[in-house]
Design an enzyme around this catalytic site. Structure first.
Site, PDB file in Angstrom:
ATOM      1  CD  GLN A 514      -2.561   1.185   2.538  1.00 53.12           C
ATOM      2  OE1 GLN A 514      -2.087   1.760   3.316  1.00 53.12           O
ATOM      3  NE2 GLN A 514      -4.059   0.867   2.684  1.00 53.12           N
ATOM      4  CE1 TYR A 596      -2.047   9.167   7.727  1.00 51.38           C
ATOM      5  CE2 TYR A 596      -3.418   7.532   6.630  1.00 51.38           C
ATOM      6  CZ  TYR A 596      -2.661   8.073   7.809  1.00 51.38           C
ATOM      7  OH  TYR A 596      -2.734   7.307   9.152  1.00 51.38           O
ATOM      8  NE  ARG A 738      -8.332  -2.485  16.815  1.00 53.29           N
ATOM      9  CZ  ARG A 738      -8.611  -1.608  16.050  1.00 53.29           C
ATOM     10  NH1 ARG A 738      -9.417  -1.900  14.945  1.00 53.29           N
ATOM     11  NH2 ARG A 738      -8.324  -0.388  16.328  1.00 53.29           N
TER      12      ARG A 738
END
Length: 781
Positions: A514, A596, A738
């Site tokens: 990524q 971002y 997670r």
């Protein structure tokens, strides 16, 4: 001065009595169970609370005020779950016995879809007429000695609180009790996009029926179920704009009923519909910050509402009554009892409301669901609230679930998550993605042994695609000093070590990179040292779409990129992409999410530019698309490229779900092989609607609207969730973060737990001895 009651109980209004003989007379005495109880509202919740409190202590004087007559009520049938009935049985066997004699039961759900009628069984419904339910509860109250005051307005809430030990506001969604203390309860309403009306038919359906009418004005839907031997509740629902276009806003009750009967004549077998104070309503979800104030407590629709498509508000109100009475009887003081009641019920209600909102939004977007294959459509409908899942439905109705699996393309014995998927020129052996997770352990952008072990372990763990963290395209594009990069050949060489290990040790596993740039969210501390907090020293200058700090007064003000800066950053992305290709990555994802740099161009909250790269959505898309095109040009054609977006900012004035569809459409048109659909993290004052799989509806909407493959993310925590989302057609791949931190071998363990041993989840040779779940204890009793 408050005079304590002579019997030592808590003074009206909740003021503690003074214990005689206490030093200085100042120590408050514990207040025993209240004896004077006022119930405002004679619906099922209020009546049942009154009956239970009187039954719990016959000394109590319990009074119910109801403005309507005993047999006045809206609606027709009430559905009660086995769980609710079990609570009633435990709390009051006499009421349970009366209900059992009146209930009608059925197991099937019939779903009509474009000429197909699909039936799913094993669901276990129970219903009765609302009039009958009220009569049972009214008789129980009268038999116990509760004073019922029908056709009588309750005294003002302050007067009731002053004259009683406990006041129960069970007076519905328009509660006067709640509004009298609105500054304490802090109610918040959300009005939704459909109109609906409660009607009835004078015959009994033999199943819960969902029907759809595709009219010239738009899509209309029918929800119907039996409630006695000769009657059915019929709810007709449609989007507000459809309702107006069809002219329902100009019809009276009888005209609306006749019109609905004509539209749904087939399912009604030509029979008429009738109303009962039946008005078209837009559903409103009610949330209260608090449920009690002093000696006043809210119950049922006065405290909360949940859309009828997942069950009855009556069900929640009755469950509230059971819990409230139990806590009042079992706690020494009223404040403790009311706190315990809310502590028990609030999580249950919030979970129900999340499911209800997911369900109602599914129906709001029903028009976009209709092109699905019939069985997938039916499965999607049944699992819309995320409460019914693939595994649960397989237990209820294995034949129906197997037919959905066959339509999906599951080979025999293969769970949906272990079916392969082709993405561009890459075939993934299963549908599980290890989501990008920032590690913050690189040195000068170089990934080290931690990255090798972390990503290598997840590759060995069976996922079809393992993603790196956001890899930064420049030193100044880092989030923290610990971020990994691809701005130097040394970094590419280190990444090649990671990809080579994954390809060699876990053949068949794909590994993706990524690429991103931090934008205004850069130059911060490591996450565990203070997330989004600036460095104590050594901060570097930031660039962004507009000169807006992430947190004013906390984070630094970035410089808006000018033409030279835009070109330089775009070239940093292409240089990093070339290195990623040489490093052996199988897939590249462009990070256009989470606030971002590229995400900052997309959101109107972070892009205030007035040049060609700002303004409307087309302008805000221009630079991210330029970067995408430049990267796509240098990235190998046979390797797929995806884009991660934030499909909503969870903030007023930000990116909307409609915007997200258009953003996805633009990237798809430019050659994106899939959209990785996340949400939020764009502005610090966001208000996400957290919950299980809470972001997946955004992926579903993009997939349904555009037909482009999507990756769903967001609190997907179980293999059952993954299977459910795939079978429902809401996504093509599921990314989990997670769960993979908790268990690097999550995918292999999911295969073992489902008894699957095929090619979609092969165990590495050194691990095969552990491919069966180890015994956890003796099994011989």
């Amino acid at each position: 001065m408050t005079v304590p009651p002579r019997d030592g109980r808590t003074a009206p209004g909740g003021t503690a009595a003074v214990r005689p003989g206490a030093p200085n007379g100042s120590i408050p005495a514990p207040s025993p169970a209240p004896l004077r109880v006022a119930v405002v509202g004679g619906g099922p919740g209020g009546l049942y609370a009154a009956a239970l409190l009187k039954r719990g202590d016959p000394r109590r004087r319990v009074t119910v005020w109801e403005r309507n007559a005993p047999d006045d009520t809206f609606g027709f049938g009430v559905v009660l779950s086995d769980e609710t009935l079990g609570g009633i049985e435990h709390a009051d066997p006499a009421v349970y016995a009366e209900l059992q004699a009146a209930l009608v039961r059925w197991d099937d759900i019939d779903i009509a879809h474009r000429g197909h009628l699909l039936t799913s069984t094993g669901h276990g419904f129970a219903a009765l007429g609302r009039h009958r339910l009220l009569k049972i509860l009214q008789d129980r109250c009268a038999g116990l000695g509760v004073e019922l005051r029908f056709r009588t307005e309750a005294p003002p809430p302050a007067e009731l609180a002053a004259g009683h030990d406990l006041v129960i506001g069970a007076d519905g969604v328009h509660s006067r009790t709640r509004e009298a203390h609105a500054e304490v309860f802090r109610p918040a309403f959300t009005t939704h996009r459909c109109r609906y009306v409660w009607l009835a038919a004078d015959f009994a359906l033999d199943a819960f029926r969902f029907d759809i009418a595709e009219t010239e004005h738009g899509v209309m839907q029918l929800h119907a179920y039996p409630y006695d031997a000769g009657s059915s509740t019929v709810i007709v629902e449609m989007r507000e704009e459809v309702w107006r276009a069809a002219g329902f806003d100009e019809l009276d009750e009888a005209e609306s009923a006749a019109r609905c009967a004509k539209i749904f004549a087939e399912v009604l077998h030509g029979r008429a519909l009738r109303g009962n104070n039946s008005a078209w309503t837009a559903f409103r979800t009610l949330v209260n910050a608090r449920w009690s104030h002093g000696n006043t407590v809210l119950l049922g629709d006065a405290a909360h509402t949940a859309h009828f498509s997942i069950g009855s508000g009556t069900k929640l109100a009755v469950e509230d009554a059971v819990a409230l009475a139990a806590h009042v009887d079992s706690h020494p003081t009223l404040p403790e009892a009311l706190a315990a009641y809310e502590d028990e019920r609030r999580p249950v209600v919030e979970s129900t409301q999340r499911a209800a909102v997911a369900s109602l939004r599914w129906f709001e977007e029903l028009a976009g669901q209709l092109d699905r294959p019939p069985r997938q459509f039916a499965f999607n409908l049944l699992t819309r609230s995320r409460r019914v899942t693939h595994d649960n439905l397989r237990l209820r109705d294995p034949a129906f679930t197997a037919s959905v699996e066959r339509e999906f393309g599951c080979p025999p014995g293969t769970p949906p998550m272990f079916t392969p998927f082709r993405l561009g020129g890459l075939t993934l052996r299963n549908r599980v993605v290890v989501s990008p997770m920032d590690l913050y352990v690189a040195e000068d952008g170089v990934p080290g042994d931690f990255h090798l072990v972390h990503l290598g372990a997840r590759a060995l763990g069976g996922a079809g695609l393992v993603m790196t963290e956001m890899v930064c395209v420049s030193e100044r594009g880092r989030i923290t000093p610990g971020c990994a990069g691809l701005w130097a050949d040394e970094q590419a060489d280190a990444w090649a070590r990671v990809t080579a290990f994954a390809h060699t040790a876990a053949p068949g596993t794909a590994i993706g990179v990524q690429l991103g740039h931090s934008g205004r969210k850069g130059s911060t501390r490591l996450m565990w040292e203070g997330i989004d907090q600036p460095l104590p020293s050594g901060n570097w200058p930031l660039v962004a779409a507009s000169p807006l700090p992430y947190r004013p007064g906390v984070n630094q003000r970035p410089q808006a990129l000018d033409r030279a800066g835009l070109t330089a950053v775009r070239e940093e992305f292409t240089a990093a992409a070339r290195r990623a290709a040489r490093a052996g990555f199988d897939l590249l994802e462009l990070h256009c999410a989470h606030g971002y740099l590229l995400s900052g161009f997309l959101s109107p909250l972070t892009n205030h530019r007035t040049d060609a790269y700002g303004g409307d959505l087309a302008g805000r898309l221009r630079y991210p698309l330029e970067v995408f095109d430049a990267v796509r040009e240098v990235w190998p054609a046979d390797r797929p490229m995806t884009v991660r977006i934030s499909a909503t900012d969870w903030a007023d004035g930000g990116t909307t779900a409609d915007d997200a569809v258009e953003i996805a459409r633009a990237f798809a048109a430019h050659g994106a092989d899939a959209l990785d659909v996340s949400t939020g993290q764009v502005v610090p004052d966001e208000r996400p609607e957290y919950g299980r799989s809470y972001q997946t509806p955004y992926a579903d909407r993009i997939r349904t609207a555009l037909g482009i493959p999507v990756i769903a993310v967001g609190a997907i925590s179980s293999w059952d969730d993954v299977n459910s989302l795939l079978l429902a057609g809401r996504t093509d791949l599921c990314a989990l973060a997670r769960p993979h931190l908790y268990d690097p071998h999550w995918t292999l363990h999911a295969a073992a737990e489902q008894g699957y041993q095929g090619d979609g989840a092969p165990w590495p040779a050194p691990y095969r001895a552990g491919s069966r779940r180890p015994p956890t204890g003796r099994k011989d009793g």
